[in-house]
Design an enzyme around this catalytic site. Sequence first.
Site, PDB file in Angstrom:
ATOM      1  N   SER A   1      -1.328   3.215  10.537  1.00  0.00           N
ATOM      2  CA  SER A   1      -2.263   2.331  11.259  1.00  0.00           C
ATOM      3  C   SER A   1      -1.561   0.986  11.411  1.00  0.00           C
ATOM      4  O   SER A   1      -0.600   0.705  10.695  1.00  0.00           O
ATOM      5  CB  SER A   1      -3.565   2.139  10.476  1.00  0.00           C
ATOM      6  OG  SER A   1      -3.342   1.287   9.356  1.00  0.00           O
TER       7      SER A   1
ATOM      8  N   LYS B   1       1.806  -4.103   6.407  1.00  0.00           N
ATOM      9  CA  LYS B   1       2.284  -4.144   5.022  1.00  0.00           C
ATOM     10  C   LYS B   1       3.771  -3.769   4.952  1.00  0.00           C
ATOM     11  O   LYS B   1       4.505  -4.286   4.118  1.00  0.00           O
ATOM     12  CB  LYS B   1       1.470  -3.178   4.153  1.00  0.00           C
ATOM     13  CG  LYS B   1      -0.006  -3.537   4.035  1.00  0.00           C
ATOM     14  CD  LYS B   1      -0.219  -4.619   2.996  1.00  0.00           C
ATOM     15  CE  LYS B   1      -1.692  -4.828   2.722  1.00  0.00           C
ATOM     16  NZ  LYS B   1      -1.946  -5.828   1.682  1.00  0.00           N
TER      17      LYS B   1
ATOM     18  N   THR C   1       0.826  -1.209   0.000  1.00  0.00           N
ATOM     19  CA  THR C   1       0.000   0.000   0.000  1.00  0.00           C
ATOM     20  C   THR C   1       0.863   1.263   0.000  1.00  0.00           C
ATOM     21  O   THR C   1       1.947   1.288   0.600  1.00  0.00           O
ATOM     22  CB  THR C   1      -0.944  -0.011   1.229  1.00  0.00           C
ATOM     23  OG1 THR C   1      -1.565   1.261   1.355  1.00  0.00           O
ATOM     24  CG2 THR C   1      -0.223  -0.307   2.518  1.00  0.00           C
TER      25      THR C   1
ATOM     26  N   TYR D   1      -2.676  -1.730  10.402  1.00  0.00           N
ATOM     27  CA  TYR D   1      -2.820  -2.373   9.089  1.00  0.00           C
ATOM     28  C   TYR D   1      -1.680  -1.947   8.164  1.00  0.00           C
ATOM     29  O   TYR D   1      -1.007  -2.790   7.545  1.00  0.00           O
ATOM     30  CB  TYR D   1      -4.179  -2.007   8.452  1.00  0.00           C
ATOM     31  CG  TYR D   1      -4.125  -2.088   6.958  1.00  0.00           C
ATOM     32  CD1 TYR D   1      -4.096  -3.330   6.323  1.00  0.00           C
ATOM     33  CD2 TYR D   1      -4.015  -0.931   6.168  1.00  0.00           C
ATOM     34  CE1 TYR D   1      -3.978  -3.410   4.943  1.00  0.00           C
ATOM     35  CE2 TYR D   1      -3.896  -1.009   4.800  1.00  0.00           C
ATOM     36  CZ  TYR D   1      -3.871  -2.250   4.195  1.00  0.00           C
ATOM     37  OH  TYR D   1      -3.731  -2.338   2.832  1.00  0.00           O
ATOM     38  N   HIS D   2      -1.475  -0.626   8.054  1.00  0.00           N
ATOM     39  CA  HIS D   2      -0.434  -0.156   7.135  1.00  0.00           C
ATOM     40  C   HIS D   2       0.951  -0.646   7.580  1.00  0.00           C
ATOM     41  O   HIS D   2       1.786  -0.988   6.760  1.00  0.00           O
ATOM     42  CB  HIS D   2      -0.468   1.374   7.015  1.00  0.00           C
ATOM     43  CG  HIS D   2      -1.646   1.903   6.237  1.00  0.00           C
ATOM     44  ND1 HIS D   2      -2.789   2.367   6.852  1.00  0.00           N
ATOM     45  CD2 HIS D   2      -1.869   2.026   4.907  1.00  0.00           C
ATOM     46  CE1 HIS D   2      -3.659   2.776   5.917  1.00  0.00           C
ATOM     47  NE2 HIS D   2      -3.117   2.570   4.740  1.00  0.00           N
TER      48      HIS D   2
END
Length: 400
Positions: free
Chosen positions: A179, A185, A144, A181-182
Site C-alpha cells: 500500500s 515506511k 512495519t 502507507y507501507h
Amino acid sequence: MKILILGIDGYIGWPLALRLISRGHTVSGADSLFTRKRVKEVNSDSLTPILTMEERIGKIKELWGKNIEYYEGDVSDASFIYDLIERIKPDAIVHLAEQRSAPYSMLGLSQATETLTKNMIGTLNLVYAMKDIVPDCHLLKLGTMGEYGTPNIDIPEGFFEIEYNGRKDNLPFPKFAGSWYHWSKVHDTNNLMFANKLWNLRITDVMQGVVYGTRIKEIHETKLYTRFDVDEVWGTALNRFCTQAVIDEPITPYGKGMQRRGFLSLEDSINCLTIGLEKPPSPGEYRVYNQFDEHYSVNELAEITARTANAILGKNCKIEHVENPRVEKEEHYYNPEHSKLKSLGYKRSRELKDDIVNILEDIQTFKDRAENLRNVIKPKTFWRKSSGITKNNPDSIQVH
Ligand code: USQ
C-alpha cells in the site's frame, strides 16, 4: 532516561507513555491529533472512550504525581520539531507520529500524497534536527513488517548475506510493500539508513507486525484507555473480528483468508519498545528488528475469535469471506525471522486466546459504542477502485 514520544496520543503512543512513566522515565510528548481528526472524517470513532490529552495528563498527575510535558504540533513542520528538540534535549525519541493506515493511503490521490509526504518529510525533519541538536540521541522509529511484502523466501531482520556472480555482501533485504502507507515506511527506512551513514546517528528501525488488544496492565489499573479503532479504514484485523463477534456481525476474512501476517498484542508491543529503549544500539549503530510474536493466517484468527466468543459470550458467530478490497497474495509462503528481540530478553507475555478474552470483555463493556460503529465496519475502500477524489484537497474525503 528523558524520552520524547512523537505521536503520544495514538494507539501505541499513549500506553507506551504510561509504561515508561511507571518505569521511572521522564516522558514528554507531541502529537498533531491527526488520527482523531481523520477517524471522525470517515464517520467513525474510537470504540473505547478516550480522554483529551490535557485530561489524560491531569489524571496521571492526580494518580501518579507525575508530569508529562506535552506539545501539540506536526513532525512534518520543521520549525516545530527543531524547537521541540531544542527545548527537551531528549536521550531517546520514539517516532510514532505517522499516518498509519494502509486503507486511508489507498482512498485516493490526495490521501496517497498526504501519506507519502507527511511520513517521509516528518522523518527527514527529525533526523536533521537530531544531527543538529542531539547527535547522540537514540531514535526508535516504528516501521512495519509490511515493508518486506510476502516474498517466496525467508525474511531476515533487515539485512542478509547474498552471493552474486561469485561475490558476497551483506545488503538490505529487498522490499515490496502492498500500500502507499507501507511504501512510505520503506522510503523512511532508506532515509534512516542514509542518515546513519552520513551522521552516525544511532537508530532502531522496528519492523512491527499487526498489533491487537485494548489494554496493557497500566491501562487496566488506571482505566485511562487508549484508542481502539475498528472501522474499515482505521481498524485492523483481529480488533475488527472481536468487535464483529460482540455485535453479532459476521467475521470478515478478506478473500480466501489465507494471508499470513505477524501479530502481537499491545502489551507485548509496549514490552518490545521498552526493551528497545532501555537497551539502545551503540553510538553510530543502525539496527533493525522484526517485532511480532507469531504469524497467523486471517482464517486462523477468525476461527479462534469465533470459538472464544461462542464459549465466553454464548455467541453463535458466523465467518463470512468477503471480496478482498486489497491487492495482495491470498496464498503465500511466510517465514520472517524474529530472534533479535528475544536475544535482548523479550518473552511473550500471554497466550493469544487469553488476549482475545480480554478484548471481548472490554468491547462488551462498551457495547453501546460498538453498536454505533456497525455501519463503518464493512470494507468499502478498494485498492483498485478510485474513490473519485483526485484533487489535492485532504479535507474532501467524505467518501462513505
Ligand atoms: N484483513 C481481513 N479482514 C479484515 C481486515 C483485514 O482479512 O476485516 C486482512 C487484510 O487483507 C490483510 C491482513 O488482514 O491481509 C492485515 O490487515 P490489517 O488491516 O489488520 O493491517 P494492515 O493494513 O496491514 O496494517 C496494520 C496497521 C499498520 C501496521 C501494519 C503491520 O494499520 O499501521 O504497520 O498493520 S503489518 O501488517 O505487519 O505491515
